[in-house]
Design an enzyme around this catalytic site. Structure first.
Site, mmCIF file in Angstrom:
data_model
loop_
_atom_site.group_PDB
_atom_site.id
_atom_site.type_symbol
_atom_site.label_atom_id
_atom_site.label_comp_id
_atom_site.label_asym_id
_atom_site.label_seq_id
_atom_site.Cartn_x
_atom_site.Cartn_y
_atom_site.Cartn_z
ATOM 1 C CG HIS A 247 -2.066 1.169 1.080
ATOM 2 N ND1 HIS A 247 -1.766 2.415 1.492
ATOM 3 C CD2 HIS A 247 -3.424 1.065 0.774
ATOM 4 C CE1 HIS A 247 -3.114 3.030 1.347
ATOM 5 N NE2 HIS A 247 -3.879 2.128 0.718
ATOM 6 C CD GLU A 306 -6.720 -2.508 -3.059
ATOM 7 O OE1 GLU A 306 -5.896 -2.848 -2.352
ATOM 8 O OE2 GLU A 306 -7.140 -1.442 -3.449
#
Length: 364
Positions: A247, A306
C-alpha cells in the site's frame, strides 16, 4: 534547483475532521472511531450520518428513511439505461447515470448522489444479464436493498451485515487519489455532483479502486493451498505484482484488511459461505507474506484492503466486474463530505509545476 514531490508525496493539502490514516501504526480513524470498531457495529446509514454531520444544517437524526426515499427517486433515471450503455462496463454505466443527477449543494442532492450508485449498479448488472431492473424498497437498510436489487431475492441479515461492514470500512480514507480529485472539483465551487463524478473517474484506475478483481483471478489460478508457493514464486520471477499486497501509505498491515477478514469470517460461520475459498485465501496470504519478506526485506509489503474485499464481495455473490462499483457505493459519502468541507473553508486548489521543456527559440 526546485524540489518536485512526485505524486505530491509528503505534501499536506488539506485539514480535515473526517478521517486520519496512520500508515506507520496501521490505524484508520473515521471521525473518532477506529475503523475496525465502526465496521463491527455501524450500518452504512450510520457511517453516512457520521460523515455528513456538521456539513448539512437539516441532517435528520436517522438517515435511513431519507436514504431509502432517495433510492426510489434515483430509480427514475434507470430508464435512461439503454442496451448500448448496459453493454458497457458496469462502472461506466453507473457513472453515466450519475451524471444525470443534480449538481446542487443541498442535503437532498447529497442523498441522491449517495443513494444512486447502489441503484444504478444493481440495474446495470441485471440488464447485462438480460433481466429487468428491480425497484428499490425504501423500508430496507441500504446494504440489504442493494443486494436485493442485484439478486432479485432478499439478503439474509448476515449477508447485509457483511456488506455493511465493507461499505463502512471503505467510506473514507484520508486524502486518497479519488478524494483529492473530489476536493479539487469542489474547490472550484462546482456542485456536489461534479465532485462525485471527479471521484468516480479517479477511483476506476487499477492503482486505486480498480484493484480487487485481479485478486479473484490470482486465487482462481492458484486453485489449491499447495499450489500457492510455486505459483507466487513464478509470478514474482516474471516481474508480476501480487495483487492484494502492499500500500502507498501503510507500512504495516492495512487495518481495513483485518476488519474485512473479521466480517468474512462471521459471514462464513453464519452462512457457510465458501469455507474452502477462505482456507485457500489464508494459505495464499501466509505464503505471499513469507515470500515478500524474504525477497524484499527492506520494503514493507503487507496485506491490503483489496485482498479481503475481493473475497467478501465474491462470497456475497457479486461479480468481479462490479467490485469497483461497490467500492463507489461506500466511498461516495466520503467524497460528498470532503467536498462540503473543502467548500466551507478551502481555497481553489492550484499547485505549481516546474517547466522542463525546451526554452523559447530566438527569433530569426
Amino acid at each position: 534547483m526546485v524540489q518536485v514531490s512526485a505524486g505530491l508525496e509528503g505534501v499536506i493539502a488539506a485539514a480535515t475532521v473526517l478521517s486520519d490514516v496512520d500508515g506507520q501504526a496501521g490505524r484508520l480513524t473515521i471521525r473518532g472511531w477506529a475503523v475496525e470498531d465502526l465496521a463491527g457495529r455501524a450500518r452504512f446509514e450510520d457511517a453516512a450520518h457520521l460523515l455528513f454531520d456538521g456539513f448539512f444544517d437539516d441532517l435528520p437524526a436517522n438517515l435511513a428513511p431519507a436514504l431509502g426515499e432517495a433510492r426510489v427517486r434515483a430509480f427514475a433515471e434507470v430508464a435512461a439505461l439503454d442496451d448500448a450503455l448496459a453493454a458497457r462496463d458496469p462502472y461506466d454505466a453507473m457513472r453515466a447515470l450519475l451524471a444525470r443527477l443534480s449538481d446542487g449543494e443541498s442535503l437532498a442532492d447529497a442523498l441522491a448522489l449517495a443513494a444512486a450508485p447502489a441503484v444504478f449498479t444493481a440495474a446495470a448488472l441485471r440488464l447485462r444479464r438480460g433481466l429487468q431492473a428491480i425497484a428499490p424498497d425504501p423500508a430496507l437498510p441500504h446494504a440489504a436493498d442493494f443486494l436485493r436489487m442485484v439478486r432479485g431475492a432478499a439478503a439474509t441479515e448476515g449477508e447485509a451485515r457483511a456488506l455493511d461492514a465493507y461499505l463502512v470500512t471503505v467510506c473514507d480514507h484520508g486524502l486518497n487519489a479519488s478524494t483529492f480529485a473530489a476536493r479539487v472539483a469542489a474547490s472550484t465551487r462546482a456542485g456536489l455532483g461534479s465532485a462525485v463524478l471527479a471521484g468516480l473517474s479517479t477511483l476506476k484506475g487499477p492503482l486505486h479502486g480498480g484493484a480487487p478483481g485481479p485478486v479473484i483471478d490470482m486465487l482462481d489460478a492458484i486453485g489449491a493451498p499447495g499450489n500457492a508457493v510455486p505459483w507466487l514464486e513464478t509470478a514474482l520471477d516474471a516481474g508480476e505484482r501480487l495483487m492484494g499486497f502492499g500500500h502507498r501509505i501503510y507500512r504495516v498491515r492495512d487495518p481495513r484488511a483485518d476488519a474485512l477478514k473479521t466480517a468474512l469470517s462471521r459471514l462464513s460461520r453464519s452462512a457457510g459461505a465458501l469455507p474452502g475459498r477462505l482456507a485457500l485465501a489464508e494459505a495464499v496470504e501466509r505464503a505471499a507474506l513469507d515470500i515478500l519478506r524474504r525477497r524484499k526485506p527492506d520494503r514493507p509489503l503487507e496485506t491490503n484492503v483489496e485482498f479481503y474485499t475481493a473475497l467478501l464481495l465474491e462470497a456475497l455473490g457479486l461479480p468481479p466486474q462490479a467490485f469497483t462499483c461497490v467500492f463507489a457505493v461506500g466511498r461516495t459519502v466520503g467524497w460528498i463530505a470532503h467536498a462540503r468541507e473543502q467548500q466551507a473553508g478551502g481555497k481553489l486548489i492550484r499547485p505549481q509545476s516546474v517547466y522542463v521543456g525546451p526554452r523559447p527559440k530566438a527569433a530569426a
